[in-house]
Design an enzyme around this catalytic site. Structure first.
Site, PDB file in Angstrom:
ATOM      1  N   LYS A 197     -50.566  74.978 -29.760  1.00 34.18           N
ATOM      2  CA  LYS A 197     -50.426  74.235 -31.017  1.00 34.18           C
ATOM      3  C   LYS A 197     -51.780  74.092 -31.707  1.00 34.18           C
ATOM      4  O   LYS A 197     -52.831  74.287 -31.095  1.00 34.18           O
ATOM      5  CB  LYS A 197     -49.816  72.857 -30.747  1.00 34.18           C
ATOM      6  CG  LYS A 197     -50.627  71.964 -29.827  1.00 34.18           C
ATOM      7  CD  LYS A 197     -49.877  70.687 -29.515  1.00 34.18           C
ATOM      8  CE  LYS A 197     -50.707  69.780 -28.609  1.00 34.18           C
ATOM      9  NZ  LYS A 197     -50.014  68.515 -28.314  1.00 34.18           N
TER      10      LYS A 197
ATOM     11  N   ARG B  22     -43.027  57.752 -27.463  1.00 31.30           N
ATOM     12  CA  ARG B  22     -43.344  58.657 -28.555  1.00 31.30           C
ATOM     13  C   ARG B  22     -42.073  59.450 -28.834  1.00 31.30           C
ATOM     14  O   ARG B  22     -41.089  58.880 -29.273  1.00 31.30           O
ATOM     15  CB  ARG B  22     -44.548  59.544 -28.205  1.00 31.30           C
ATOM     16  CG  ARG B  22     -45.173  60.236 -29.408  1.00 31.30           C
ATOM     17  CD  ARG B  22     -46.511  60.906 -29.085  1.00 31.30           C
ATOM     18  NE  ARG B  22     -46.389  62.008 -28.146  1.00 31.30           N
ATOM     19  CZ  ARG B  22     -47.407  62.803 -27.816  1.00 31.30           C
ATOM     20  NH1 ARG B  22     -48.605  62.618 -28.338  1.00 31.30           N
ATOM     21  NH2 ARG B  22     -47.225  63.791 -26.953  1.00 31.30           N
TER      22      ARG B  22
ATOM     23  N   TYR C 252     -79.050  60.901 -46.429  1.00 29.87           N
ATOM     24  CA  TYR C 252     -78.373  59.879 -47.222  1.00 29.87           C
ATOM     25  C   TYR C 252     -78.637  58.483 -46.678  1.00 29.87           C
ATOM     26  O   TYR C 252     -78.560  58.251 -45.459  1.00 29.87           O
ATOM     27  CB  TYR C 252     -76.863  60.123 -47.235  1.00 29.87           C
ATOM     28  CG  TYR C 252     -76.418  61.191 -48.205  1.00 29.87           C
ATOM     29  CD1 TYR C 252     -76.665  61.061 -49.564  1.00 29.87           C
ATOM     30  CD2 TYR C 252     -75.731  62.307 -47.753  1.00 29.87           C
ATOM     31  CE1 TYR C 252     -76.245  62.039 -50.458  1.00 29.87           C
ATOM     32  CE2 TYR C 252     -75.306  63.287 -48.642  1.00 29.87           C
ATOM     33  CZ  TYR C 252     -75.573  63.141 -49.995  1.00 29.87           C
ATOM     34  OH  TYR C 252     -75.154  64.113 -50.876  1.00 29.87           O
TER      35      TYR C 252
ATOM     36  N   MET D 166     -71.477  66.688 -46.090  1.00 29.84           N
ATOM     37  CA  MET D 166     -70.307  67.554 -46.118  1.00 29.84           C
ATOM     38  C   MET D 166     -70.613  68.952 -45.607  1.00 29.84           C
ATOM     39  O   MET D 166     -69.826  69.541 -44.862  1.00 29.84           O
ATOM     40  CB  MET D 166     -69.741  67.629 -47.537  1.00 29.84           C
ATOM     41  CG  MET D 166     -68.490  68.498 -47.641  1.00 29.84           C
ATOM     42  SD  MET D 166     -67.826  68.593 -49.314  1.00 29.84           S
ATOM     43  CE  MET D 166     -67.185  66.929 -49.511  1.00 29.84           C
TER      44      MET D 166
END
Length: 386
Positions: free
Chosen positions: A46, A143, A265, A324
């Site tokens: 998956k 679940r 940043y 990013m």
């Protein structure tokens, strides 16, 4: 016009690249098959084979002998079918109206996980005829799955249509990564009742962690996922799996900065010494999580130092916040002649194991692998043929 096409190699020039050792994946599968004893061993592919590529990983495992696969969606199953022509491919999310053609044309096996899906599937079979399915039973995870009582009632229901013929009964352990957790035994006992009620139908309880719990948990089929890809399946023990993936990022620029200056940043890192920095072409858009930042991440308190890279025999820390598309590493302690622009820093691999890297970001290896993003270039190392 000059033709530069022969000079271009996407992997050698990539900002972020991922090397996948298919031989290691196959060896991990064979190791897990040995640990599974008499049970057959499937492979869970998956999320694009945990971010490593369904096509190449699926074909390598199929050629190695895997004949049972699990995927999350029917679309993943349709892709895998091209590379595993006669394997059984189970779709963990089951089937919903409008998906019948995708399942039937690609010979996919839905994992029925609720009364709603069961009702729909029964109606489909009334029109289509016999077709295999698997039944997911919830033994305490809360679940997906029929409850134990619902499964037992179904097993005893003499009025159920003959076309409803599951080929597998399965459940999933909630705490398999903790061998001492009492929930493992509780789920095992519940699953034994269900398995016995569906006499003659194969059963599967153990994913990666369950394999390490021992033969009681193996039943007929084991379903390793993260362990195939080199990740830790069980907490508190040395990981016996071979590393599979190496992620690297290209250094765009090296630069010098003075003690007292800030980095990145928010100036989240204040340098305490004159430093050399390497700016690399990987950020959170490439799956290198922002929580690897060395500072300015309020939600991460347990591991304040952040992530590390590896270059020229040295571990180098992330410097400041991850952006990013870029991350800055502090390379002050690496001899200057060993690092230059254009070189690659390992983000995780054989020197920084994927789970150790993930812990530095406050997460797990599963998430780090699955979130590597679409911009990295992959290179596959084929299994050596004997």
């Amino acid at each position: 016009m000059t033709d530069f096409s022969d000079d271009y190699d996407a992997f050698d020039t990539a900002g972020v690249r991922l090397t996948v050792d298919l031989g290691a994946i196959v060896e991990n599968w064979r190791d897990l098959a040995r640990r599974s004893g008499r049970a057959r061993t499937a492979a869970v592919l998956k999320a694009d084979a945990y971010g490593l590529g369904t096509e190449d990983v699926g074909e390598a495992l199929y050629l190695a002998g895997a004949r049972d696969f699990f995927v999350a969606t029917a679309e993943e199953g349709a892709t895998l079918r091209l590379y595993a022509p006669d394997a059984r491919i189970f779709v963990l999310s089951g089937i919903w109206p409008g998906m019948e053609r995708l399942f039937f044309e690609n010979d996919l096996v839905p994992v029925i996980a609720s009364e709603e899906q069961l009702s729909f599937w029964t109606a489909v079979l009334a029109d289509y005829g016999d077709y295999p399915c698997a039944l997911q039973v919830d033994t305490g995870f809360n679940r997906l799955g029929l409850s134990v009582d619902e499964a037992l009632m179904l097993a005893d229901d003499v009025s159920r249509p003959a076309s409803l013929a599951p080929v597998l009964i399965m459940s999933h352990l909630a705490c398999g990564d903790d061998p001492s957790h009492q929930m493992n035994r509780q789920q095992l006992e519940s699953f034994r009742k269900v398995s016995a009620a569906f006499e003659g139908i194969e059963s599967s309880l153990a994913a990666s962690a369950g394999i390490f719990l021992g033969p009681e948990y193996h039943f007929d089929l084991t379903r390793p996922g993260i362990a195939l890809y080199g990740g830790e399946a069980v907490r508190g023990i040395a990981n016996p799996m071979r590393p599979v993936a190496t992620a690297e990022a290209r250094i765009i620029q090296t630069r010098s900065a003075k003690a007292g200056e800030g980095v990145g940043y928010g100036q989240a890192l204040q340098l305490t010494r004159d430093s050399r920095l390497a700016v690399v072409a990987a950020g959170y858009a490439d799956g290198y999580l922002r929580s690897f930042s060395s500072g300015g991440v309020p939600l991460r308190d347990a591991l304040p130092q952040g992530g590390q890279g590896f270059i020229a025999g040295h571990r180098v820390p992330v410097a400041g916040r991850i952006a990013m598309d870029m991350t800055i590493f502090d390379i002050t302690d690496v001899p200057e002649h060993l690092v230059r622009a254009g070189d690659y820093i390992e983000l995780f691999g054989s020197n920084i194991l994927v789970d150790n890297a993930a812990r530095a970001a406050g997460t797990i290896g599963y998430e780090l692998l699955a979130n590597m993003g679409l911009r990295h270039q992959r290179r596959y190392m084929a299994e050596e043929q004997e």
